[in-house]
Design a protein around this motif. Structure first.
Motif, PDB file in Angstrom:
ATOM      1  N   MET A 237     -21.041  -5.399 -48.281  1.00  0.00           N
ATOM      2  CA  MET A 237     -21.121  -5.362 -49.720  1.00  0.00           C
ATOM      3  C   MET A 237     -21.227  -3.911 -50.159  1.00  0.00           C
ATOM      4  O   MET A 237     -21.993  -3.145 -49.601  1.00  0.00           O
TER       5      MET A 237
ATOM      6  N   ASP B  68     -24.727  -2.502 -58.887  1.00  0.00           N
ATOM      7  CA  ASP B  68     -23.449  -3.031 -58.429  1.00  0.00           C
ATOM      8  C   ASP B  68     -22.343  -2.503 -59.341  1.00  0.00           C
ATOM      9  O   ASP B  68     -22.602  -1.688 -60.239  1.00  0.00           O
TER      10      ASP B  68
ATOM     11  N   VAL C  20     -24.758  -3.259 -46.268  1.00  0.00           N
ATOM     12  CA  VAL C  20     -24.480  -2.667 -47.576  1.00  0.00           C
ATOM     13  C   VAL C  20     -23.905  -1.276 -47.391  1.00  0.00           C
ATOM     14  O   VAL C  20     -24.451  -0.452 -46.658  1.00  0.00           O
TER      15      VAL C  20
ATOM     16  N   HIS D  10     -31.804  -8.394 -47.971  1.00  0.00           N
ATOM     17  CA  HIS D  10     -31.313  -9.244 -49.062  1.00  0.00           C
ATOM     18  C   HIS D  10     -29.798  -9.355 -49.151  1.00  0.00           C
ATOM     19  O   HIS D  10     -29.283 -10.345 -49.660  1.00  0.00           O
ATOM     20  N   TYR D  11     -29.082  -8.335 -48.669  1.00  0.00           N
ATOM     21  CA  TYR D  11     -27.630  -8.323 -48.857  1.00  0.00           C
ATOM     22  C   TYR D  11     -26.838  -8.168 -47.568  1.00  0.00           C
ATOM     23  O   TYR D  11     -25.606  -8.154 -47.601  1.00  0.00           O
TER      24      TYR D  11
ATOM     25  N   MET E 161     -22.299  -1.098 -52.933  1.00  0.00           N
ATOM     26  CA  MET E 161     -23.194  -0.837 -54.053  1.00  0.00           C
ATOM     27  C   MET E 161     -23.186   0.654 -54.331  1.00  0.00           C
ATOM     28  O   MET E 161     -22.735   1.444 -53.502  1.00  0.00           O
TER      29      MET E 161
ATOM     30  N   THR F 209     -31.344  -9.786 -58.279  1.00  0.00           N
ATOM     31  CA  THR F 209     -31.867  -9.594 -56.934  1.00  0.00           C
ATOM     32  C   THR F 209     -31.597 -10.815 -56.082  1.00  0.00           C
ATOM     33  O   THR F 209     -31.503 -11.924 -56.580  1.00  0.00           O
ATOM     34  N   ASN F 210     -31.452 -10.575 -54.815  1.00  0.00           N
ATOM     35  CA  ASN F 210     -31.423 -11.653 -53.837  1.00  0.00           C
ATOM     36  C   ASN F 210     -32.825 -11.743 -53.265  1.00  0.00           C
ATOM     37  O   ASN F 210     -33.552 -10.758 -53.213  1.00  0.00           O
TER      38      ASN F 210
ATOM     39  N   LEU G 221     -32.494  -3.694 -48.843  1.00  0.00           N
ATOM     40  CA  LEU G 221     -31.070  -3.960 -49.084  1.00  0.00           C
ATOM     41  C   LEU G 221     -30.472  -4.746 -47.921  1.00  0.00           C
ATOM     42  O   LEU G 221     -29.733  -5.713 -48.133  1.00  0.00           O
ATOM     43  N   ARG G 222     -30.793  -4.323 -46.674  1.00  0.00           N
ATOM     44  CA  ARG G 222     -30.286  -5.056 -45.502  1.00  0.00           C
ATOM     45  C   ARG G 222     -30.814  -6.487 -45.486  1.00  0.00           C
ATOM     46  O   ARG G 222     -30.076  -7.428 -45.214  1.00  0.00           O
TER      47      ARG G 222
ATOM     48  N   ARG H 286     -29.846  -3.482 -58.910  1.00  0.00           N
ATOM     49  CA  ARG H 286     -30.171  -4.279 -57.725  1.00  0.00           C
ATOM     50  C   ARG H 286     -31.440  -3.779 -57.040  1.00  0.00           C
ATOM     51  O   ARG H 286     -32.143  -4.541 -56.397  1.00  0.00           O
TER      52      ARG H 286
END
Length: 183
Positions: free
Chosen positions: A1, A20, A48, A44-45, A3, A81-82, A41-42, A26
């Motif tokens: 992903m 994003d 990245v 949740h996504y 960002m 957010t995730n 970040l790792r 984010r």
């Protein structure tokens, strides 16, 4: 992903802003917590890819206005957010806490529909995992006895933010008393 990463100055230190392509925030972290940002970040996504860009004017402008005293200036910023369902519910609830106020972990849990007092522990953990400093105001949550408790970015920053928002008196300020003659 993919960002976008920007550096943003603040009175509390340099910040790292992750958005994003639609300029939805984010993550917002302090530069001295860079490892925490990348870990989150790792988590949740996944994988990245961050591309550095100048910070978007609208976001910088809102942050600058907030730090200048226009406390509602951040309300216009979009966040996404995730996280787990509970984390996302807690983070959404944090955005509804009015400026210049605080709530407790227990009241936040009750407001989310939890009757078990132990739910405050889970709500506190979700609060502490908030990836978006200041805009998602986890700093407005304190212990039931009024103590500040933890803050992912340091208690000195939490205190500063609450003093800035006038949710608590400055530490150096003594209570004002008026002495009447003869008393």
């Amino acid at each position: 992903m993919k960002m976008l990463l920007s550096h943003v100055a603040s009175p509390l230190g340099s910040m790292l802003l992750v958005i994003d392509a639609q300029q939805i925030v984010r993550a917002l972290d302090f530069e001295d917590y860079k490892a925490r940002l990348h870990r989150g970040l790792r988590e949740h996504y996944g994988d990245v890819e961050l591309m550095e860009i100048p910070a978007p004017t609208e976001i910088v402008w809102a942050l600058d206005r907030y730090f200048a005293g226009e406390l509602e200036a951040l309300d216009v910023l979009r966040t996404k957010t995730n996280g787990t369902e509970l984390q996302r519910r807690v983070w959404a609830a944090l955005r509804r806490i009015p400026t210049a106020t605080t709530t407790t972990y227990g009241r936040l849990a009750k407001g989310l529909g939890f009757d078990d007092p132990r739910a405050a522990i889970d709500v506190g953990a979700a609060n502490g995992a908030n990836p978006i400093a200041i805009i998602v105001p986890c700093h407005r949550v304190i212990a039931g006895n009024g103590d500040l408790k933890g803050y992912a970015w340091g208690l000195h920053r939490k205190r500063w933010l609450l003093e800035h928002e006038r949710a608590m008196a400055p530490e150096s300020e003594e209570p004002h008393t008026t002495m009447l003659p003869g008393f």
